[in-house]
Design a protein around this motif. Structure first.
Motif, PDB file in Angstrom:
ATOM      1  N   GLU A  29      -9.824   0.274 -10.427  1.00 39.47           N
ATOM      2  CA  GLU A  29      -9.315   0.352  -9.089  1.00 39.47           C
ATOM      3  C   GLU A  29      -8.857   1.449  -8.710  1.00 39.47           C
ATOM      4  O   GLU A  29      -8.178   1.649  -7.261  1.00 39.47           O
ATOM      5  CB  GLU A  29      -8.427  -0.881  -8.834  1.00 39.47           C
ATOM      6  CG  GLU A  29      -7.063  -0.636  -9.660  1.00 39.47           C
ATOM      7  CD  GLU A  29      -7.256  -1.375 -11.185  1.00 39.47           C
ATOM      8  OE1 GLU A  29      -8.320  -1.861 -11.573  1.00 39.47           O
ATOM      9  OE2 GLU A  29      -6.076  -1.681 -11.756  1.00 39.47           O
ATOM     10  N   GLN A  82     -10.193   2.861  -5.091  1.00 42.55           N
ATOM     11  CA  GLN A  82      -9.748   2.633  -3.687  1.00 42.55           C
ATOM     12  C   GLN A  82      -8.556   3.588  -3.567  1.00 42.55           C
ATOM     13  O   GLN A  82      -8.401   4.203  -2.393  1.00 42.55           O
ATOM     14  CB  GLN A  82      -9.301   1.142  -3.762  1.00 42.55           C
ATOM     15  CG  GLN A  82      -9.269   0.505  -2.419  1.00 42.55           C
ATOM     16  CD  GLN A  82      -8.479  -0.913  -2.805  1.00 42.55           C
ATOM     17  OE1 GLN A  82      -8.103  -1.227  -3.756  1.00 42.55           O
ATOM     18  NE2 GLN A  82      -8.358  -1.637  -1.501  1.00 42.55           N
ATOM     19  N   LEU A 123      -5.591  -8.404  -3.203  1.00 42.45           N
ATOM     20  CA  LEU A 123      -6.090  -7.071  -2.897  1.00 42.45           C
ATOM     21  C   LEU A 123      -5.823  -6.337  -1.384  1.00 42.45           C
ATOM     22  O   LEU A 123      -5.757  -5.270  -1.241  1.00 42.45           O
ATOM     23  CB  LEU A 123      -7.512  -6.914  -3.072  1.00 42.45           C
ATOM     24  CG  LEU A 123      -8.144  -6.914  -4.648  1.00 42.45           C
ATOM     25  CD1 LEU A 123      -9.462  -6.946  -4.745  1.00 42.45           C
ATOM     26  CD2 LEU A 123      -7.483  -5.424  -5.153  1.00 42.45           C
ATOM     27  N   LEU A 154      -2.400  -5.893  -9.873  1.00 44.01           N
ATOM     28  CA  LEU A 154      -2.895  -5.185  -8.748  1.00 44.01           C
ATOM     29  C   LEU A 154      -2.012  -4.411  -7.972  1.00 44.01           C
ATOM     30  O   LEU A 154      -2.346  -3.304  -7.440  1.00 44.01           O
ATOM     31  CB  LEU A 154      -3.746  -6.393  -7.855  1.00 44.01           C
ATOM     32  CG  LEU A 154      -4.878  -6.974  -8.750  1.00 44.01           C
ATOM     33  CD1 LEU A 154      -5.298  -8.089  -7.735  1.00 44.01           C
ATOM     34  CD2 LEU A 154      -6.083  -6.080  -9.187  1.00 44.01           C
ATOM     35  N   THR A 205      -4.697   2.594 -14.769  1.00 42.93           N
ATOM     36  CA  THR A 205      -5.517   1.496 -13.937  1.00 42.93           C
ATOM     37  C   THR A 205      -6.975   1.351 -14.485  1.00 42.93           C
ATOM     38  O   THR A 205      -7.534   1.972 -15.385  1.00 42.93           O
ATOM     39  CB  THR A 205      -6.040   2.300 -12.497  1.00 42.93           C
ATOM     40  OG1 THR A 205      -6.692   3.219 -12.618  1.00 42.93           O
ATOM     41  CG2 THR A 205      -4.594   2.767 -11.851  1.00 42.93           C
TER      42      THR A 205
END
Lengths: 304, 411
Positions: free
Chosen positions: B273, B276, A141, A250, B270
């Protein structure tokens, strides 16, 4: 005095050779010591693997509600391969690229730690291991912040013209490969360091005495002697990287999904257990075959 | 060198002497491995259906003798505060503590639900076999609750123990298509899915159509990877009713989504998240969950939530009691406790999602008057009139739709 000599003198002292007993107990001890590990593997590796292989052959028309029938549907493999060929290929490309990058970054680093670090050697080794003190997720992250669209890295790349004005790093393959490289770098550095560190410096001195310049000595002495480290490091990087799904989840988007994401999605969201299992088996087989070919070429005599 | 030789040579002799040789040992090991794997192979020959019925899976209720409750919930879904206990800072849950004191029931509260599908994967094997999942209550979103109900994995609730719920559950949530009389589920918190945008970086995005087509947003938009949320909007854009649509309508909606993705409008699909990215400006507008937006607004007041012209999704996370949970009555006590408007208001003041309890709004005036006017916590009738739920799907169509959606996301 060699070990054999010691044995003989000991025998001489006790008079009667204690051979047979000592040998037999030593022999069975070896296998007894193996037993816990073997049992562990049997229960937690062999059995699940067979279960996985069986699941991959279930009738994919089944459902959780109605149950799955064992129909030996090898067609599941064709299905999995044709539907997710793209993600399979992408996983191998990403993993290979990340392994190559990790080698390029890791070799000089390991070399510096082994030969040039002096009293900082332990500190530098600590720093290589330090990322393991925090969670894999948190580290990945953090890369989201580093590579952010209006972050320093992207701004710099844009100002020197490497990145187009409306370009970005996050949500691209670059970000995913960067993440993979970063996350598995320690697995490359540590075995490289271990094998570089073992090299006897007198060999290099001897090489120089024979008029080898620095580069030739490196090429003919250091590189061949560090090969076990290279082989171990590339394997330790490539294998987990090929199956990874956190970095693409991610740092990428579904367009960067690797086979790990596909397995995750087919298993948990689509509830298509046979296809998920087939993908897992294919991934396992592909990785094992590639590793076998690689190891056979590179040789493992010095690995173990 | 000589040491090794000494050790290995005699061992062959021993083997020849009639006792176990290495080779026979290894053969034995591999044979027993094969025997064991063979039996598990037989066991693995197909699986039984996972569906249970009230008759096939009977649960016992030990609430009378065991004053305890195992409660699994999502993280940050319960009011909490830090207190100093013996010099250490400890997190406590004030409303939950009150429940424990008033009813003398000990609650083991665990925040281990991070994702509906993932949680399903965790409890799947136990519930399919009619075994205890170790939990008396867990909290799952509508569509997953619907799946659990159709699999017969939940215990029917006793309305006699749920007087507050009967009295105070808000009207819109009383009869979802998948549990029409709320026999198995009680909403914990609800939320809206709509559009969020960063007002510093773009002008207002008032409709989903705009989000998908405005050229100044190209590559700066994210959608949710949750199929039900995203496809609801796509269905609305096609003029279909998300609570009752055909597979053709779904196909057309999917085609439209594919076009949008191909055009490069969507940066990514997504989960949570997106927040952010939105705060950092990587994304300027996105499909978003109301509760997240309330939280994000504390950090960045430029983040705005819009109810899209097409309508928005109203969903709930529901308290469910799985089969073989042995404290159902205690679980019902907890559900009823949180439907006391006073407790509901305390919870909503911290959680910031939509409170499904009528009367909590009045109680909120005493706690935090600012939040009373917040439409994302106490939506007005006008807003509620624009909300839709998602049709309950059977397993096969759910699978099929999820597969199509995954293909568009990752194409």
């Amino acid at each position: 005095m060699s070990v054999a000599d010691v044995g003989e003198t000991l025998e001489g002292r006790t008079g009667k050779p204690p051979r047979k007993r000592a040998r037999r107990s030593g022999w069975s001890t070896g296998y007894l010591l193996l037993l816990p590990g073997l049992l562990w593997l049997l229960v937690f590796f062999v059995a699940p693997t067979i279960q996985l292989a069986a699941t991959s052959l279930y009738d994919s028309a089944g459902s959780l509600e109605a149950g799955y029938a064992m129909t030996w549907s090898f067609g599941n493999y064709l299905d999995a391969l044709s539907t997710y060929r793209e993600q399979f290929v992408r996983s191998l490309i990403y993993a290979t690229t990340a392994t190559g990058l990790a080698l390029l970054l890791g070799y000089p680093l390991a070399y510096a730690i082994a030969f040039k670090a002096g009293r900082f050697k332990n500190l530098m080794l600590m720093l290589v291991i330090a990322p393991f003190f925090t969670s894999f997720l948190v580290r990945t992250l953090a890369w989201k912040s580093i590579l952010a669209d209006n972050g320093a890295v992207v701004e710099t790349l844009k100002s020197v013209g490497i990145l187009a004005p409306d370009g970005r790093l996050l949500a691209t393959s670059v970000a995913v490969i960067t993440g993979l490289t970063y996350n598995f770098l320690p697995f490359m550095v540590l075995p490289l360091y271990a094998s570089l560190e073992k090299i006897d410096p007198r060999l290099l001195e001897a090489g120089k005495d024979l008029y080898a310049n620095g580069f030739t000595a490196f090429r003919k002495i250091t590189v061949p002697l560090s090969m076990p480290g290279v082989v171990a490091g590339t394997l330790l990087t490539f294998i987990p990287a090929a199956g990874d799904y956190i970095n693409s989840e991610l740092l990428g988007t579904p367009r960067q999904y690797m086979i790990g994401n596909v397995i995750d999605n087919t298993f948990l969201v689509q509830l298509n257990y046979p296809i998920a299992a087939a993908c897992s088996v294919v991934l396992m087989v592909v990785v094992v075959v590639m590793v076998l070919l690689y190891v056979r070429r590179a040789g493992t005599e010095d690995l173990v | 060198m000589s040491k090794y030789r000494m050790a290995s040579a005699p061992s062959t002799q021993v083997g020849q002497g009639g006792s176990l040789s290495r080779r026979t040992f290894l053969r034995g090991v591999s044979l027993s491995a094969m025997a064991l794997s063979g039996s598990s192979l037989l066991a693995a020959c197909g699986t039984e259906g996972a569906k249970q019925t009230a008759g096939s899976c009977v649960s016992e209720d030990l609430s009378a003798s065991q004053k305890q409750l195992n409660f699994s919930n999502w993280p940050l879904y319960m009011d909490q505060t830090k207190v100093n206990q013996g010099g250490k800072s400890v997190t406590v849950y004030p409303t939950l503590q009150k429940f424990q004191q008033e009813l003398d029931i000990e609650v083991k509260y665990v925040t281990d639900v991070n994702d509906n599908s993932e949680f399903f994967g965790i409890v799947r094997n136990q519930l399919a076999e009619c075994e205890s999942s170790g939990r008396d209550i867990f909290v799952l979103t509508d569509w997953m609750a619907a799946r659990m109900i159709s699999l017969g994995w939940l215990q029917k609730l006793d309305k006699n123990n749920l007087a507050n719920v009967e009295a105070n559950l808000v009207e819109n949530l009383r009869a979802p298509s998948w549990d029409e009389s709320r026999d198995y589920s009680v909403p914990w918190q609800s939320g809206l899915t709509g559009i969020a945008y960063n007002s510093e970086l773009t002008s207002e995005v008032g409709s989903f159509e705009e989000l998908l087509t405005r050229s100044d947003l190209k590559g700066k938009v994210t959608l949710l990877s949750e199929m039900h949320d995203t496809m609801m909007f796509m269905l609305l854009l096609q003029g279909a009713d998300p609570e009752d649509f055909t597979s053709d309508e779904f196909g057309a909606a999917m085609e439209r989504l594919q076009e949008v993705v191909d055009a490069g409008q969507i940066r990514s699909f997504t989960g949570n998240e997106y927040g952010q990215d939105l705060v950092k400006g990587n994304v300027v507008a996105c499909e978003a969950w109301s509760g997240d937006v309330v939280q994000l607004q504390y950090d960045n007041p430029n983040i705005k939530f819009v109810a899209p012209e097409e309508g928005l999704a109203l969903w709930s996370d529901n308290m469910l009691v799985p089969n073989k949970a042995t404290h159902k009555t205690n679980a019902e006590s907890l559900m009823d406790f949180y439907y006391d408007p006073k407790m509901a208001a305390e919870l909503a003041a911290w959680v910031n999602y939509i409170c499904p309890v009528a009367g909590a709004r009045e109680e909120m005036t005493k706690i935090d008057p600012d939040l009373v006017e917040n439409e994302l916590i106490f939506p007005g009738d006008e807003l509620m009139a624009k909300t839709y739920g998602f049709m309950g799907l059977d397993e096969k169509s759910e699978q099929d739709y999820q597969r199509q959606f995954a293909a568009v996301m990752g194409a």
